[in-house]
Write a protein that holds these residues in place. Structure first.
Motif, mmCIF file in Angstrom:
data_model
loop_
_atom_site.group_PDB
_atom_site.id
_atom_site.type_symbol
_atom_site.label_atom_id
_atom_site.label_comp_id
_atom_site.label_asym_id
_atom_site.label_seq_id
_atom_site.Cartn_x
_atom_site.Cartn_y
_atom_site.Cartn_z
ATOM 1 N N ASP A 1 0.820 -1.223 0.000
ATOM 2 C CA ASP A 1 0.000 0.000 0.000
ATOM 3 C C ASP A 1 0.852 1.271 0.000
ATOM 4 N N LEU A 2 1.846 1.306 -0.881
ATOM 5 C CA LEU A 2 2.815 2.403 -0.888
ATOM 6 C C LEU A 2 2.239 3.647 -1.554
ATOM 7 N N VAL A 3 2.355 4.764 -0.849
ATOM 8 C CA VAL A 3 1.978 6.078 -1.380
ATOM 9 C C VAL A 3 3.237 6.943 -1.361
ATOM 10 N N GLU B 1 -0.156 5.636 -5.730
ATOM 11 C CA GLU B 1 -1.395 5.659 -4.952
ATOM 12 C C GLU B 1 -1.698 4.280 -4.366
ATOM 13 N N GLY B 2 -0.891 3.861 -3.405
ATOM 14 C CA GLY B 2 -1.194 2.623 -2.695
ATOM 15 C C GLY B 2 -0.843 1.363 -3.451
ATOM 16 N N GLY C 1 2.205 3.469 3.745
ATOM 17 C CA GLY C 1 2.550 2.134 3.295
ATOM 18 C C GLY C 1 3.846 1.644 3.914
ATOM 19 N N GLU C 2 4.310 0.513 3.419
ATOM 20 C CA GLU C 2 5.443 -0.162 4.049
ATOM 21 C C GLU C 2 6.278 -0.872 2.994
ATOM 22 N N VAL C 3 7.596 -0.862 3.203
ATOM 23 C CA VAL C 3 8.528 -1.630 2.371
ATOM 24 C C VAL C 3 9.279 -2.585 3.293
ATOM 25 N N ARG C 4 9.251 -3.875 2.959
ATOM 26 C CA ARG C 4 9.946 -4.888 3.755
ATOM 27 C C ARG C 4 10.930 -5.635 2.854
#
Length: 233
Positions: A6-8, A18-19, A56-59
């Motif tokens: 869900d990266l913005v 947009e997510g 959002g999140e980056v892993r």
């Protein structure tokens, strides 16, 4: 290895992504496809820490790397070869390559340099030459070789075929296939839809800041909308 949730992201008042959500597994080639302005480079920069996500999140390998510095992310083994090569034109081929191990894998510099020269014999022939005097294809080899010097766990290639002749494009995709055959996970960000889908395991198609299409590469290739918009069929 890489999971984006869900990266913005964007610049100033402009939101570009947009997510978006995607995954890259160990040993995969995952293609991120789209036209100019779709948000591909913004995605790369957000994953690499060069743009701070707004949400959002980056892993990476299970660890949350959202908001970490580019140097920290690179130190973990997530290496980006940027669009436009971004070599140092006034430095020699050797100096450019050695800078690739400045933050990571410095102890293995000599061994990794030999590996790069085995992969790119032309770079060995031009080891003392100023990088700015190389051809476009050789500069792209140098940029990828510099990334390899850091012993990547995941290599992000941003538009590696951009500006190359058709013959060199074929050579570049052959090289990507060879790197993948050695077990390297690759996120391939490209406008060259047909050839990217030929070598990718899975693909995402980015349009207007979101993924319009995703799935196994063979399935994406047969999508009627993709054939119409990108392949002219």
């Amino acid at each position: 290895m890489l999971e984006v949730r869900d990266l913005v992201a964007g610049y100033g008042l402009t939101r570009v992504l947009e997510g978006v959500s995607l995954q890259v597994g160990a040993g995969e080639i995952v293609a991120v496809l789209g036209s100019n302005g779709a948000g591909k480079t913004t995605l790369n920069m957000a994953v690499s820490g060069l743009v701070r996500p707004r949400a959002g999140e980056v892993r990476f390998e299970g660890a949350n790397i959202t908001g970490r510095s580019p140097a920290e992310i690179m130190g973990l083994g997530l290496i980006q070869v940027p669009e436009g090569r971004k070599i140092f034109p006034n430095l020699t081929v050797r100096e450019n390559l050695e800078l690739g191990s400045y933050r990571r894998a410095k102890a293995n510099r000599a061994r990794n340099l030999e590996r790069v020269f085995l992969t790119f014999p032309r770079l060995k022939e031009r080891v003392a030459q100023a990088a700015g005097t190389l051809s476009g294809g050789e500069q792209q080899m140098l940029a990828i070789g510099r990334g390899m010097m850091a012993e990547p766990k995941l290599l992000i290639l941003d538009e590696p075929s951009l500006g190359l002749s058709p013959l060199l494009v074929e050579e570049m995709f052959g090289l990507i296939r060879r790197l993948h055959s050695e077990g390297l996970a690759i996120m391939l960000v490209e406008q060259n839809v047909a050839q990217s889908l030929d070598i990718a395991d899975r693909a995402y198609v980015l349009e207007n800041g979101g993924f319009a299409l995703s799935g196994p590469a063979a399935q994406v290739r047969e999508d009627p909308e993709l054939k119409r918009a990108y392949l002219g069929l």
